[in-house]
Write a protein that holds these residues in place. Structure first.
Motif, mmCIF file in Angstrom:
data_model
loop_
_atom_site.group_PDB
_atom_site.id
_atom_site.type_symbol
_atom_site.label_atom_id
_atom_site.label_comp_id
_atom_site.label_asym_id
_atom_site.label_seq_id
_atom_site.Cartn_x
_atom_site.Cartn_y
_atom_site.Cartn_z
ATOM 1 N N THR A 55 -8.914 3.798 6.925
ATOM 2 C CA THR A 55 -10.337 3.751 7.230
ATOM 3 C C THR A 55 -10.571 4.557 8.497
ATOM 4 N N SER A 66 1.357 8.809 -0.027
ATOM 5 C CA SER A 66 2.293 9.811 -0.496
ATOM 6 C C SER A 66 2.086 11.133 0.212
ATOM 7 N N LYS A 88 0.842 -1.181 0.000
ATOM 8 C CA LYS A 88 0.000 0.000 0.000
ATOM 9 C C LYS A 88 0.887 1.244 0.000
ATOM 10 N N VAL A 89 0.620 2.143 -0.935
ATOM 11 C CA VAL A 89 1.443 3.329 -1.079
ATOM 12 C C VAL A 89 0.712 4.544 -0.519
ATOM 13 N N TYR A 109 -9.317 13.302 10.022
ATOM 14 C CA TYR A 109 -10.106 12.200 9.471
ATOM 15 C C TYR A 109 -10.152 12.250 7.950
ATOM 16 N N LEU A 110 -10.403 13.452 7.430
ATOM 17 C CA LEU A 110 -10.510 13.585 5.975
ATOM 18 C C LEU A 110 -9.178 13.248 5.316
ATOM 19 N N SER A 158 -8.341 9.552 5.467
ATOM 20 C CA SER A 158 -9.035 8.659 4.539
ATOM 21 C C SER A 158 -8.657 8.951 3.098
ATOM 22 N N ILE A 159 -8.290 10.201 2.784
ATOM 23 C CA ILE A 159 -7.769 10.467 1.439
ATOM 24 C C ILE A 159 -6.492 9.673 1.235
ATOM 25 N N LEU A 160 -5.678 9.597 2.285
ATOM 26 C CA LEU A 160 -4.415 8.878 2.178
ATOM 27 C C LEU A 160 -4.600 7.373 2.346
ATOM 28 N N GLY A 161 -5.836 6.931 2.490
ATOM 29 C CA GLY A 161 -6.093 5.499 2.449
ATOM 30 C C GLY A 161 -6.375 4.813 3.763
ATOM 31 N N SER A 214 1.019 2.121 6.215
ATOM 32 C CA SER A 214 1.230 1.742 4.825
ATOM 33 C C SER A 214 2.590 1.099 4.681
ATOM 34 N N THR A 263 -2.408 18.074 1.833
ATOM 35 C CA THR A 263 -3.290 17.883 0.698
ATOM 36 C C THR A 263 -4.668 17.487 1.196
ATOM 37 N N GLY A 264 -5.671 18.198 0.711
ATOM 38 C CA GLY A 264 -7.026 17.844 1.102
ATOM 39 C C GLY A 264 -7.464 18.506 2.392
#
Lengths: 425, 282
Positions: free
Chosen positions: A140, A112, A109-110, A131-132, A135-138, A186, A118-119
């Protein structure tokens, strides 16, 4: 000598080509404009001019045939000049954009950090953003829940976690963002110079955190930076990119040496200023640096670097100045200086400059030259040529028995401090 | 950490056609967070806050009632005017809102898309969901009115057909999602399309039975054109079930099913193609 560690990333012949028409034109109108110009045999009004060297027709080759294997637990540094393709490579590995040729396998799992925060949304609180962002970075929600305390602790912004991030200082913002990214579960972490921001103490903390993660959790780390110091501290292996090609792959210290030698060589190769392609740097182009020639590139410490510059002017300029931005062999800017102002006539001007190098410690340097007009309290930049003038400062003296230590002392020798014994009244 | 079987393969030559539903499912928390973010951001720094979700359709319906009902005296198939416009407006807002939001998915999220990878379709999907939630809130108001008018004997809803609302909403969502993703994929190259969406949606609304029923349009070409409008069937079916009056013809249903399916397939195809390299062109 087969490496038995598990392969995490394998690139085979990865390449990336940008079509130039694709980069510039954003609207149907300009596409029609280009098409109409072509029909009439005119020059394309939307063509990008003088921006890139690796041109093939209307194609720009950003990356060419990259083969790379990264194994579990490796900390790979990626270095290279501006436009060498570092960011493109990261964007392909992180799947932000697709390669044009070749194929790639990712066995983990990558996540970055190509840009910190970001976001992040300024209207939302720190907690909401964690939280946002997570979850953008993967991650849960459950994973973020588990890590939340640790993230807040690491970020050092606990007191403000329920404040909208628009009220944060930039330092706090960065800390929170890094904290989220650093705590991701990750296998492969990719960072693009995110450590450059934030205060030094926090920078060190981040590097330690990444080192721990790599050691204890066997995480694989890819790190891009211009800051050789952080590359040295963090990376166990390094690759050097040049004009879209992988030119070196090996031990970090060797790679940095290779890169600095390459930087010097590039500058030494008496690059022809008249054909050198200017990157867009807000220059008028009215006056151009046509030729740069140094009489002697080895300068003793108490000596003077003298060099000739021929300048082609479209109009006469009363007060022309030349700005020298000096970088060391690792590409880091060391300092800047101006020439005296000088009159330039319309047409060709042959100018000679003398630069006393005594503030510089022994070593190799390279200069960017900026041609400016000084007028009514402001400067107009006419031309900018980067890494055009290289020289070496030679020196035998020692400093009370020590040779100059660049790693701890830097490149600039400040004025000596006077000392005297105070007389008793 | 992730299992050993974790493997992603990227090949420059292959262009996969799939939504990659498994990956999107893995990111369901993100879809939900995006949806929550949408609501949080719309009403941040407003005095009335979420009340606006109720107020805006209320005012719109009042204005419609005055202009189209009282001044222009358009027929409403015998349904109380205010309720007629309210339902029409609710379904159309769902359709238009979700379409216009998905159509700017790439452009307005370029700063996130270009910095980090996550399944790109999560954003348009969350756009549709947040529009659906708005519809749900509108429905609370509408249901109250329905109960009120039915009690007064002014309304006879066909509640037996209530399950029919599921395909109605589903196809409306699919149609808006399909067209939205198509437009958003094309806008990565041609920004012009954005302007088209703005007034195109307004024109489409007048071409759909939102402020008038199909029965208002006589016979001939106009009526035929109206029946083939893919938004006609959802509109009329919606009213037929809830308000007890609506004209559903086979052409309309066929058109909705065809257009929605075609838009979905084409939309996802274009989106999947655009998502690979749009970062380079935006």
């Amino acid at each position: 000598m087969e490496d038995s560690r598990k392969v995490m990333i394998r690139l085979n012949g990865i390449g990336k080509v940008y079509r130039l028409g694709q980069i510039g034109n954003g609207t149907l109108q300009s596409d029609l404009q280009s098409w109409w110009a072509k029909v009439r045999g005119r020059e394309d009004p939307n063509a990008m001019i003088g921006q890139v060297r690796r041109l093939e027709g209307d194609r720009f080759i950003a990356l060419e045939n990259i083969d790379l294997t990264v194994r579990k637990g490796e900390r790979l540094g990626i270095i290279g000049g501006n436009g060498a393709g570092k960011s493109t490579l990261l964007k392909i590995i992180t799947r932000i954009t697709a390669p044009t040729t070749g194929h790639m396998d990712l066995y983990g799992k990558v996540t970055s950090m190509l840009e910190v925060g970001t976001g992040f949304h300024s209207e939302m609180t720190g907690r909401e953003n964690v939280y946002l962002n997570g979850s953008i970075l993967g991650m849960t929600k459950k994973q973020t829940d588990e890590m939340l305390d640790e993230i807040i602790e690491f970020s050092e912004v606990r007191d403000f976690i329920d404040t909208p991030v628009k009220r944060y200082s930039s330092g706090m913002y960065v800390k929170l963002a890094f904290a989220v990214a650093a705590h991701l579960k990750s296998d492969i972490v990719i960072m693009d110079e995110v450590l450059a921001v934030g205060d030094l103490a926090f920078q060190s903390k981040c590097i330690r955190k990444m080192l721990d993660a790599s050691r204890d959790e066997d995480r694989t780390i890819l790190y891009v930076s211009h800051n050789m110091e952080t590359v040295r501290r963090l990376c166990s292996r390094c690759i050097v990119l040049d004009e879209g090609r992988l030119v070196y792959d090996g031990e970090t210290e060797e790679a940095i040496r290779y890169y600095s030698e390459y930087l010097m060589k590039q500058a030494m190769e008496e690059r022809d200023a008249s054909t050198y392609v200017r990157r867009d740097r807000n220059i008028t182009g009215l006056c151009r640096i046509e030729d740069v020639y140094a009489h002697e590139t080895d300068v003793p410490q108490d000596g003077t670097l003298s060099f000739d510059v021929s300048v082609q002017c479209a109009c006469s300029v009363e007060r022309m100045i030349l700005r020298l931005v000096v970088s060391n062999d690792a590409g880091m800017i060391v300092g800047m200086t101006f020439s005296e102002s000088i009159r330039c006539e319309e047409g060709r001007n042959d100018l000679r400059f003398r630069f006393p190098v005594h503030p510089l410690a022994a070593g190799r340097y390279v200069c960017d030259l900026v041609l400016c007009e000084f007028e009514e309290d402001r400067q107009t930049r006419h031309d900018f040529v980067s890494k055009i003038l290289a020289f070496t400062v030679t020196e035998n003296r020692t400093y009370f028995g020590n040779a100059w230590k660049f790693r701890s002392w830097g490149n600039v020798k400040l004025e000596e401090v006077s000392a005297e014994r105070k007389a008793h009244e | 950490m992730s299992e050993d079987s974790y493997h992603i393969y990227v090949d420059a030559k292959k262009q996969p056609f799939s939504m990659n539903l498994r990956e999107i499912w893995a990111y369901r928390d993100l879809i939900w967070l995006f949806t929550k973010r949408t609501f949080k951001l719309i009403y941040k720094q407003t005095v009335l806050g979420p009340l606006w979700i109720i107020l805006s359709p209320l005012f719109t319906s009042i204005v419609y009632t005055v202009i189209f009902g009282k001044i222009a005296e358009l027929s409403t198939d015998g349904i109380p005017q205010f309720l007629f416009y309210m339902t029409g407006n609710a379904l159309w807002s769902f359709f238009g809102g979700s379409l216009s939001q998905t159509s700017v998915a790439f452009i307005s999220n370029a700063h996130v898309y270009s910095k980090v990878y996550f399944p790109r379709l999560t954003i348009p999907i969350s756009n549709v969901i947040s529009s659906a939630i708005q519809l749900l809130i509108h429905m609370v108001l509408i249901v109250c009115l329905i109960v009120f008018y039915t009690a007064k004997g002014m309304l006879h809803p066909n509640l037996a057909y209530l399950p029919a609302l599921i395909p109605v909403l589903l196809f409306t969502a699919v149609l808006s999602f399909g067209i939205g993703t198509m437009v958003s994929s094309l806008t990565t190259k041609y920004r012009d399309l954005n302007f088209l969406v703005g007034f195109g949606l307004r024109l489409w609304m007048y071409a759909s039975p939102v402020i008038y029923p199909v029965t208002q349009v006589g016979n001939g070409v106009l009526r035929n054109a109206l029946l083939w409008n893919p938004m006609t069937a959802p509109m009329e079916m919606f009213r037929f079930v809830l308000l007890g009056a609506g004209t559903v013809r086979w052409q309309s249903v066929l058109s909705t099913v065809l257009f929605a399916s075609a838009a979905l397939v084409l939309g996802i195809m274009l989106f999947r193609r655009a998502e690979k390299t749009f970062v380079d062109t935006i």
